[in-house]
Write a protein that holds these residues in place. Structure first.
Motif, mmCIF file in Angstrom:
data_model
loop_
_atom_site.group_PDB
_atom_site.id
_atom_site.type_symbol
_atom_site.label_atom_id
_atom_site.label_comp_id
_atom_site.label_asym_id
_atom_site.label_seq_id
_atom_site.Cartn_x
_atom_site.Cartn_y
_atom_site.Cartn_z
ATOM 1 N N SER A 23 0.837 -1.183 -0.090
ATOM 2 C CA SER A 23 -0.065 -0.098 0.091
ATOM 3 C C SER A 23 0.883 1.345 -0.020
ATOM 4 O O SER A 23 2.001 1.177 0.614
ATOM 5 N N ASP A 24 0.391 2.296 -0.669
ATOM 6 C CA ASP A 24 1.012 3.768 -0.562
ATOM 7 C C ASP A 24 1.084 4.238 0.659
ATOM 8 O O ASP A 24 1.647 5.349 1.123
ATOM 9 N N ASN A 25 -0.315 3.952 1.392
ATOM 10 C CA ASN A 25 -0.577 4.394 2.794
ATOM 11 C C ASN A 25 0.245 4.079 3.593
ATOM 12 O O ASN A 25 0.454 2.896 4.023
ATOM 13 N N ILE A 26 1.068 4.962 4.316
ATOM 14 C CA ILE A 26 2.092 4.643 5.253
ATOM 15 C C ILE A 26 1.486 3.709 6.655
ATOM 16 O O ILE A 26 1.936 2.814 6.874
ATOM 17 N N GLU A 27 0.235 4.277 6.921
ATOM 18 C CA GLU A 27 -0.229 3.482 8.136
ATOM 19 C C GLU A 27 -0.660 2.400 7.737
ATOM 20 O O GLU A 27 -0.428 1.119 8.518
ATOM 21 N N ILE A 28 -1.287 1.775 6.552
ATOM 22 C CA ILE A 28 -1.699 0.348 6.228
ATOM 23 C C ILE A 28 -0.321 -0.360 5.740
ATOM 24 O O ILE A 28 -0.330 -1.413 6.305
ATOM 25 N N GLN A 29 0.458 0.578 5.236
ATOM 26 C CA GLN A 29 1.863 -0.374 5.177
ATOM 27 C C GLN A 29 2.594 -0.783 6.440
ATOM 28 O O GLN A 29 2.871 -1.908 6.496
ATOM 29 N N SER A 30 2.365 0.113 7.561
ATOM 30 C CA SER A 30 2.893 -0.361 8.649
ATOM 31 C C SER A 30 2.298 -1.422 9.356
ATOM 32 O O SER A 30 2.869 -2.317 10.064
ATOM 33 N N ILE A 31 1.002 -1.404 9.116
ATOM 34 C CA ILE A 31 -0.021 -2.817 9.794
ATOM 35 C C ILE A 31 0.609 -4.057 8.977
ATOM 36 O O ILE A 31 0.635 -5.092 9.495
ATOM 37 N N ILE A 32 0.724 -3.911 7.778
ATOM 38 C CA ILE A 32 0.966 -4.894 6.662
ATOM 39 C C ILE A 32 2.467 -5.390 7.436
ATOM 40 O O ILE A 32 2.708 -6.723 7.417
ATOM 41 N N ASN A 33 3.506 -4.653 7.718
ATOM 42 C CA ASN A 33 4.674 -5.033 7.935
ATOM 43 C C ASN A 33 4.579 -5.636 9.366
ATOM 44 O O ASN A 33 5.341 -6.878 9.424
ATOM 45 N N ALA A 34 3.750 -5.070 10.030
ATOM 46 C CA ALA A 34 3.537 -5.866 11.548
ATOM 47 C C ALA A 34 3.104 -7.216 11.420
ATOM 48 O O ALA A 34 3.504 -8.141 12.033
ATOM 49 N N THR A 35 2.148 -7.537 10.368
ATOM 50 C CA THR A 35 1.642 -8.688 10.374
ATOM 51 C C THR A 35 2.642 -9.645 9.851
ATOM 52 O O THR A 35 2.624 -10.843 10.203
#
Lengths: 322, 129
Positions: free
Chosen positions: A294-306
């Motif tokens: 995702s381009d969205n930083i917040e979504i991307q950080s959730i993805i990274n955490a998962t």
């Protein structure tokens, strides 16, 4: 001198009358609606300052009379949850909140006369907020609209101490306009408002979920899917609701359905990975999260955490919190 | 009427737990918001909104035992709206009783305008001018 005053009074009254007579000349009821509608809503006599409560009560007992719906709150509880003594009445937000607590979905209809008629036609009573006074001296009042009659140009309402009071449409429109045409349908979660848009309806259903009625919300999401089977947002909300209730098979089904429509939806990919990880299908979880981006930083950080969680063997946390 | 801070914080801890999600998975809220999750600042604002709602309800003579349920029944958006717009929000009330109020009100207005010499409705008034 006294005569002078009377002349002024007469003039003022005449102006008022003329003004009132100038209401719209366009036909009040368009031809697209049925000629009349009358909903058999049980009547409840008014109680002092409690028209919010009695309106909910009337609409709730209507649904109880024609569907398996059972109200969750007693009359006493409805009263105690709606009245603000210092205000001498009920606020719109609390009318909605109490209706939800009573197990109904509360949906604000679009502020048009047409939307009101559409609901009445479909046998959905509408609670409207009217100002019986003027903007400078408001007398706010809730009452359920329970039908209309095109021939007589009237709206039927359980307005006050009599059932099915026929109110002239021009008058009704004037009183209703002063509240910004505010009206709300209260429905068992199996029913959809006629005037619903997917997003606005989803919002009302999600409000049920947020206020502790997830099971009702799930029913509402499912009925919404019948009308809008390919709506991504509704699929996501339903899958999440199942996920939160630990119904993983159902949740997986709806995440996958969403992904069959939008294969790279990052939120669905993330949540599905989390779910797979949680039920011990780590490899599938990893394969799924790798597609998420995702381009969205917040979504991307959730993805990274998962992703990190899956790499750690899915042991970091148990079930998703509510 | 007073309510202890303890009770307030109890109410709030409950309502906060039932609402805003702190989950790891992406929340349904994301559909409605630009931002994916709520920032901690948002959470604090919502926390205060609920605290304000509870306080307002107490001030407005609502039965103290009901306050917890009433605050909990509101969504975050409703609680913020309540806390911010309480003074201007309409409260639907009686169908009949208020009419008496209207008559009294008009009487008072005319009485005042009489006293100011702007009208001469009642014989018993004398203008101040």
């Amino acid at each position: 001198m006294k005569g002078n005053f009377h002349i002024h009074l007469l003039l003022a009254l005449a102006t008022l009358l003329i003004y009132s007579g100038c209401a719209s000349k366009e036909p009040l009821l368009s031809t697209e609606h049925d000629t009349s509608s009358s909903i058999k809503v049980p009547f409840v006599a008014p109680r002092s300052d409690l028209c919010g409560s009695t309106s909910i009560e009337m609409v709730s007992s209507y649904w109880q009379s024609i569907t398996p719906y059972t109200p969750r709150l007693s009359q006493k509880e409805l009263d105690a949850r709606t009245l603000i003594p210092a205000k001498g009445g009920t606020l719109q937000v609390e009318l909605m909140a109490t209706a939800r607590a009573n197990g109904l979905l509360a949906y604000t209809i679009p502020p048009t006369f047409d939307a009101l008629l559409h609901e009445l036609e479909k046998q959905h009573p509408v609670i409207v907020l009217l100002n019986r006074g003027y903007s400078w001296y408001p007398l706010w009042h809730y009452a359920p609209a329970v039908g209309y009659n095109k021939k007589d140009q009237t709206i039927l309402m359980h307005f006050s101490d009599r059932p099915n009071e026929a109110i002239n449409i021009a008058t009704f429109k004037r009183l209703w306009e002063r509240s910004g045409n505010w009206g709300v349908v209260l429905l068992p979660p199996e029913y959809l408002p006629v005037s619903a848009s997917p997003k606005a309806f989803l919002r009302s259903a999600y409000d049920l979920e947020k206020t502790g009625m997830r099971d009702n919300a799930i029913i509402a999401y499912k009925s919404a899917l019948q009308r809008w089977p390919k709506d991504i947002d509704i699929l996501f909300a339903l899958a999440n609701a199942y996920h939160h209730s630990n119904k993983f098979t159902a949740a997986e089904k709806y995440y996958r359905k969403l992904l069959s429509i939008e294969p790279l939806n990052p939120l669905a990919l993330n949540n599905l990975s989390d779910l797979l990880c949680h039920i011990g299908r780590q490899n599938e979880a990893m394969a799924t999260i790798k597609k998420a981006d995702s381009d969205n930083i917040e979504i991307q950080s959730i993805i990274n955490a998962t992703q990190k969680k899956i790499l750690n063997g899915c042991t970091l946390q148990a079930s998703p919190k509510k | 009427m007073n309510i202890s801070k303890l009770l307030l914080s109890f109410i709030l801890s409950i309502t906060l737990l039932t609402q805003t999600s702190w989950a790891q998975i992406a929340s349904t809220e994301a559909i409605f918001k630009q931002a994916e999750t709520l920032s901690s600042k948002d959470k604090i604002i919502q926390f205060t909104a609920r605290q304000d709602v509870a306080k307002i309800l107490v001030q407005m003579d609502v039965e103290p035992t009901m306050i917890k349920d009433r605050v909990a029944a509101m969504t975050d958006e409703e609680a913020s709206k309540f806390a911010n717009e309480i003074d201007t929000m309409p409260a639907g009330g009686d169908a009949v009783g208020a009419l008496v109020g209207a008559v009294v009100f008009i009487f008072v207005v005319l009485l005042i305008t009489d006293i100011l010499g702007l009208t001469k409705v009642f014989d018993f008034t004398r203008t101040v001018r």
